[in-house]
Design an enzyme around this catalytic site. Sequence first.
Site, short mmCIF file in Angstrom:
data_model
loop_
_atom_site.label_atom_id
_atom_site.label_comp_id
_atom_site.label_asym_id
_atom_site.label_seq_id
_atom_site.Cartn_x
_atom_site.Cartn_y
_atom_site.Cartn_z
N THR A 240 0.31 4.46 1.03
CA THR A 240 0.26 5.22 2.27
C THR A 240 0.67 4.36 3.46
O THR A 240 0.08 3.30 3.68
CB THR A 240 -1.15 5.79 2.49
OG1 THR A 240 -1.55 6.53 1.34
CG2 THR A 240 -1.18 6.69 3.72
N ASP B 170 0.87 -1.17 0.00
CA ASP B 170 0.00 0.00 0.00
C ASP B 170 0.90 1.23 0.00
O ASP B 170 1.92 1.25 0.70
CB ASP B 170 -0.90 -0.02 1.23
CG ASP B 170 -1.87 1.15 1.25
OD1 ASP B 170 -2.30 1.56 0.16
OD2 ASP B 170 -2.17 1.64 2.34
N ASP C 195 -1.25 -0.83 6.69
CA ASP C 195 -1.33 -0.25 8.04
C ASP C 195 -2.71 0.25 8.38
O ASP C 195 -2.97 0.63 9.51
CB ASP C 195 -0.31 0.88 8.19
CG ASP C 195 -0.67 2.11 7.35
OD1 ASP C 195 -1.42 1.95 6.36
OD2 ASP C 195 -0.20 3.21 7.67
#
Length: 761
Positions: A291, A289, A521
């Site tokens: 971000t 991912d 996250d």
Amino acid sequence: MDGLTSAQVAVAPRNDAPRRSSRSLWAIVRANVFTLFNLVIAILWALIMIFGEWQNGLFGLVIVFNALIGIVQELRAKATLDKLAVVNEAPVRVRRDGRDQEIEPRAVVQGDLILIGPGDRLLVDGEVVASDGMEIDESLLTGEADAVHKQPGDEVLSGSFAVAGSGAFVATKVGAEAYAAKLTEEASKFGLAHSELRDGITKFIRYITYLVIPIGALLIWSQVRNEADFGTAITGAVAGIVTMIPEGLVLMTSIAFAVGVVRLGQRNTLVQELPAIEGLARVDVLCVDKTGTLTAGGMDLDEVLPLRGGEPVDDALAALANVDPRPNPTAQAIKERFPSMPSGWAATESVPFSSARKWSGADFAEHGPWVLGAPDILLEPGSEGFEGAAELAATGARVLALCRTSSLDGEGTAEPVALITLKQRIRPDAKETLAYFARQNVTVKVISGDNPEAVSAIAVGLDIPGGERAVDARTLPENDPEKLADILEKNTVFGRVTPVQKRQFVGALQSRGHTVAMTGDGVNDVLALKDADLGIAMGAGSPATKAVAQVVLLDNRFATLPHVVAEGRRVLANIERVSNLFLTKTFYAIVLSLLVGVLGLMFPFEPRHSTLVNALTIGIPAFFLALAPSNERSRPGFVPRVLRFAVPAGVICAAAVFFSFWAAHSGTSTLIQDRTTAVITLFLTTWWVLVLVARPLLWWKIALIAAMAVLFAVSFALPLTRWFFALAPSDVSNDLLALGVSVVAAVAISIAVKVTGTLKT
């Protein structure tokens, strides 16, 4: 709602559910002591002590060493896991005595008022008492991907997690009574099971057990029939049976796993499931991912670009950023610029941000409804600000659109008022880490919910191959897994990916035979992390992601991943090496026992002989090889590959030992001299197997191999060791015979493993 008082907390049932990553001391001792092989070895040792010479009972120490080493290593791993598990536990926000506070999960009690926000995992069951747009994802429990809106009076279950909004619930079931605890009581325990590697070793042991019983019976019968001395017959039979048992293979495997856990723990990496060590080595596709993985946590508000004059842009931004009591990173960045709610902007209704909607909003009464979110979601193509937002996103900035709207139900028309850009902090170690994976032939797929152009700009800046071609996930086929898999194989960067699509991406890649690791996250990564072969969560991520991941990077460093993958590869490559050694021993013992049993000859050596040779060519070297550095990429087919090596090598070793003993026994030499000839042949042939297994021969491996040869020579040179191991190298012709046969056997073994494709270079 003031929550419980301190007095009520003191007497309420606590959430004393067992931690995930460790098992009890008694369970560790039981697993290492009370094994089938230990039982067999103990019985054989007792037979030797009763009917044979005590020197032949040396192999009984294997039980003690195996148990002690296994227990000590696993206790080290347990201590590491327990310590890191405590660090990884996210605190729970509760209200007690009218005051909000954070407590550890095990301190939650029945009746506690628990406060939750986006990303929080529900640790206990409860009843909702307050909800501000709160949405709960129960997919890990029910399989349903859609989030559920929760209102006061609704039930919530442990194991679910909040994806949007905020609220509070009263804990009704805690500890072992909670829903998730009942489901995962067994599945969540510390263990070394459920891996292809250990399943393969278990198969080996099961098949060997089936063979040991009939072959052992045949061997005992042949020795008793051939030898008048019952004690000597039992000694020969025990020598064959003990050699068939790969007693150290499970031990070495457990040690390799446990040491891997400790080494990763030293790098602030929590391995929540030990089989994940194996998954690390098999990964060939890494989905990341953007971000939180490629970019560091947090953002900075950069520019506010009004699209029309006279609008209260700053006040609207400040109001939207401050309306949510648990702001996400985007709202937090805006809140740092606008820290307080502007006067007169009280919200009468709000819609929290969610990854599925990609916008949030609130109705501020006389100021009307406002929304803040992704421009390509809120704005129509060709509308004011749409092209400008695309141009800004192409620079790698995160772009948001601030809009007035007629309603918050998602059906109203959004009128663009301003564009907002946020700076993302690229991790300084991201480029080097990605380059490592490229060198290791691990394909990286960037899967993000952000604008495709913004994701592409980040990917290009990090030199990710194919980063200039970003795919908008909204254009992907929804009901055609094959076509989706084709697109994923051909492209690297994907934007506007929903949480459900992330899960579909993982499944599509797995359908093409890939071993997929997923990093993340945020709550939008939970479903994909759960389905991936290896879920890797960032330590600063949401509690939900850390709960479902097999590996947690507690230091939040993307650069730790190469060490994580390298550790997995080290473990698997080394276990395959020691498996080759142990199973070669097993197969030569099986073949030799069959030859002796069918032809009715004496067994070529005593247990003390096999103890000496096995220690120098398998036991001691295997301990070092199991812990050695290695960067070999794991390959599928562990079981057949080991068999292709061990079967021909074992058969040739057995044939060489049998021929040497038979030829020597046909002459005028004594039995002890004949067995010495067999021992020399056995050592030289299995020593050569060690040379082949240890390749490539680095300096320390050469030193190790040479040291084993020196120790064998010393055992012949010293009178005490010659007496203890019953060696009599006094017949030169027999000794030369052993040397010649061993050279021929070594050449044959080299050719065999070369033909079968298992010879390392």
